[in-house]
Design a protein around this motif. Structure first.
Motif, PDB file in Angstrom:
ATOM      1  N   ARG A 142      34.047   7.472 -73.846  1.00  0.00           N
ATOM      2  CA  ARG A 142      32.889   8.074 -74.742  1.00  0.00           C
ATOM      3  C   ARG A 142      33.221   8.872 -76.037  1.00  0.00           C
ATOM      4  O   ARG A 142      32.328   9.004 -76.788  1.00  0.00           O
ATOM      5  N   GLU A 143      34.358   9.417 -75.978  1.00  0.00           N
ATOM      6  CA  GLU A 143      34.666  10.231 -77.054  1.00  0.00           C
ATOM      7  C   GLU A 143      35.974   9.841 -77.959  1.00  0.00           C
ATOM      8  O   GLU A 143      36.809   9.450 -77.512  1.00  0.00           O
ATOM      9  N   GLY A 185      39.664  -0.421 -83.541  1.00  0.00           N
ATOM     10  CA  GLY A 185      38.424  -1.150 -82.997  1.00  0.00           C
ATOM     11  C   GLY A 185      37.343  -0.281 -82.735  1.00  0.00           C
ATOM     12  O   GLY A 185      36.199  -0.661 -82.391  1.00  0.00           O
ATOM     13  N   LYS A 186      37.689   1.148 -83.086  1.00  0.00           N
ATOM     14  CA  LYS A 186      36.590   2.136 -82.616  1.00  0.00           C
ATOM     15  C   LYS A 186      35.698   2.353 -84.005  1.00  0.00           C
ATOM     16  O   LYS A 186      36.319   2.208 -84.992  1.00  0.00           O
ATOM     17  N   PRO A 187      34.493   3.036 -83.552  1.00  0.00           N
ATOM     18  CA  PRO A 187      33.774   3.272 -84.982  1.00  0.00           C
ATOM     19  C   PRO A 187      34.054   4.624 -85.563  1.00  0.00           C
ATOM     20  O   PRO A 187      34.479   5.443 -84.926  1.00  0.00           O
ATOM     21  N   VAL A 204      42.644  -6.633 -83.965  1.00  0.00           N
ATOM     22  CA  VAL A 204      41.916  -5.705 -83.473  1.00  0.00           C
ATOM     23  C   VAL A 204      40.478  -5.303 -84.334  1.00  0.00           C
ATOM     24  O   VAL A 204      39.357  -5.253 -84.030  1.00  0.00           O
ATOM     25  N   ALA A 205      40.735  -4.983 -85.613  1.00  0.00           N
ATOM     26  CA  ALA A 205      39.691  -4.707 -86.753  1.00  0.00           C
ATOM     27  C   ALA A 205      38.759  -5.818 -86.978  1.00  0.00           C
ATOM     28  O   ALA A 205      37.636  -5.575 -87.064  1.00  0.00           O
ATOM     29  N   ALA A 206      39.600  -7.017 -86.772  1.00  0.00           N
ATOM     30  CA  ALA A 206      38.623  -8.205 -86.931  1.00  0.00           C
ATOM     31  C   ALA A 206      37.474  -8.570 -85.761  1.00  0.00           C
ATOM     32  O   ALA A 206      36.512  -9.145 -86.344  1.00  0.00           O
ATOM     33  N   ALA A 207      37.672  -7.771 -84.776  1.00  0.00           N
ATOM     34  CA  ALA A 207      37.002  -7.906 -83.661  1.00  0.00           C
ATOM     35  C   ALA A 207      35.789  -6.833 -83.673  1.00  0.00           C
ATOM     36  O   ALA A 207      34.904  -6.628 -82.624  1.00  0.00           O
ATOM     37  N   ALA A 247      34.446  -1.708 -91.967  1.00  0.00           N
ATOM     38  CA  ALA A 247      35.113  -0.896 -92.736  1.00  0.00           C
ATOM     39  C   ALA A 247      36.790  -0.745 -92.693  1.00  0.00           C
ATOM     40  O   ALA A 247      37.445  -0.538 -93.407  1.00  0.00           O
ATOM     41  N   VAL A 248      36.957  -0.802 -91.191  1.00  0.00           N
ATOM     42  CA  VAL A 248      38.719  -0.783 -91.090  1.00  0.00           C
ATOM     43  C   VAL A 248      39.315  -1.964 -91.528  1.00  0.00           C
ATOM     44  O   VAL A 248      40.366  -2.008 -92.262  1.00  0.00           O
ATOM     45  N   LEU A 249      38.555  -3.087 -91.404  1.00  0.00           N
ATOM     46  CA  LEU A 249      39.269  -4.554 -91.840  1.00  0.00           C
ATOM     47  C   LEU A 249      39.348  -4.516 -93.405  1.00  0.00           C
ATOM     48  O   LEU A 249      40.410  -5.006 -93.748  1.00  0.00           O
TER      49      LEU A 249
END
Length: 297
Positions: free
Chosen positions: A35-36, A70-72, A101-104, A109-111
């Motif tokens: 959650r965090e 992969g996290k926002p 991971v970023a591609a998924a 933004a991270v990609l």
């Protein structure tokens, strides 16, 4: 466990008591809870005060970016670790990189941060999946487009010889209540086709996208595949057409009736001289649900 959730106050108390967190603490914090997410302050404390190496890896060969990618809303934290020399190209023991991971992820933004540092846009993991594979299966059309514009190979195949059409079918989700301007499946399909991928071509095992879509049990998906001009009567290496497979596995007649309406031939036999009708008569699910298959005669 305290380090896992990144409670900086508790981390400081541990250090004050002479209990210094190990390098794994940094990765536990990056993994976080469901959650965090944790703060940049927490990471800076571990790296700059506790002196844990920013480039630390766990036993699986993962660095902090494998967990953050992969996290926002992690842009600021990821920039910090990029500045500390953490490698976006680092493959873990399964061959997965933070770029994959970023591609998924659900945002690009991270990609975008990672792409300037990517050494091989077409690197593949042990399963033969590339960043583009990840984007097609779980990412957004925007991620697919970003990778294609950077030279990602649209004809990449996994270790089983499957092309991106397999992952496109896997990516399909039924339409939700919210209407979207462009369906992600359609957008990805167009991007792949525009770059030269033949989505009508069968896979190494002879399965077409029709064969693969049967397991989704969704007529809307089959309609999309019809639009891709896939041969509805093609046999796979087991001698089965999509109609044969549907006759063997369907719970009702919706898929069967759609395939027939779209041009599936009812008189094609398997290698054991069985028609779709004969296979459907043996399907216990159809029998249990009292589904008539006489229309397959």
């Amino acid at each position: 466990m305290l380090a896992r959730y990144g409670n900086i106050a508790l981390l400081k108390k541990l250090v004050e008591k002479g209990i210094k967190p190990t390098s794994d603490a940094l990765l536990f914090v990056a993994q976080g809870s469901r959650r965090e997410s944790n703060t940049l302050e927490t990471y800076k404390y571990l790296v700059e005060e506790v002196k844990i190496k920013a480039t630390a890896q766990n036993k699986a060969g993962q660095n902090v970016l494998h967990f953050l990618a992969g996290k926002p809303n992690q842009a600021e934290i990821i920039k910090y670790f990029l500045g500390k020399g953490v490698d976006v190209n680092k493959a873990d023991k399964e061959g997965n990189t933070p770029v994959m991971v970023a591609a998924a992820a659900r945002e690009t933004a991270v990609l975008e941060f990672f792409l300037p540092s990517v050494k091989n846009i077409n690197a593949q993991n042990l399963k033969g999946e590339s960043a583009l594979t990840f984007a097609v299966r779980n990412g957004t059309p925007e991620a697919v487009n970003l990778l294609l514009t950077k030279g990602a190979d649209v004809n990449v195949k996994d270790k089983d010889g499957n092309n991106l059409g397999v992952y496109l079918v896997q990516s399909y989700r039924p339409a939700g209540r919210e209407k979207v301007a462009t369906d992600p499946f359609d957008a990805k399909a167009k991007l792949l086709q525009d770059k030269g991928l033949n989505l009508a071509a069968p896979q190494k095992d002879g399965n077409t996208l029709y064969h693969l879509a049967i397991t989704k049990n969704d007529v809307s998906l089959l309609k999309k595949i019809t639009d891709l001009k896939v041969d509805i009567n093609a046999k796979n290496k087991d001698g089965l057409t999509a109609l044969h497979r549907a006759a063997m596995t369907s719970k009702d007649d919706a898929i069967l009736k759609y395939l027939v309406s779209a041009g599936a031939k009812k008189d094609i036999s398997t290698e054991f001289d069985e028609t779709a009708y004969a296979l459907a008569k043996e399907n216990e699910l159809l029998t249990k649900n009292n589904v008539s298959v006489e229309f397959l005669k």
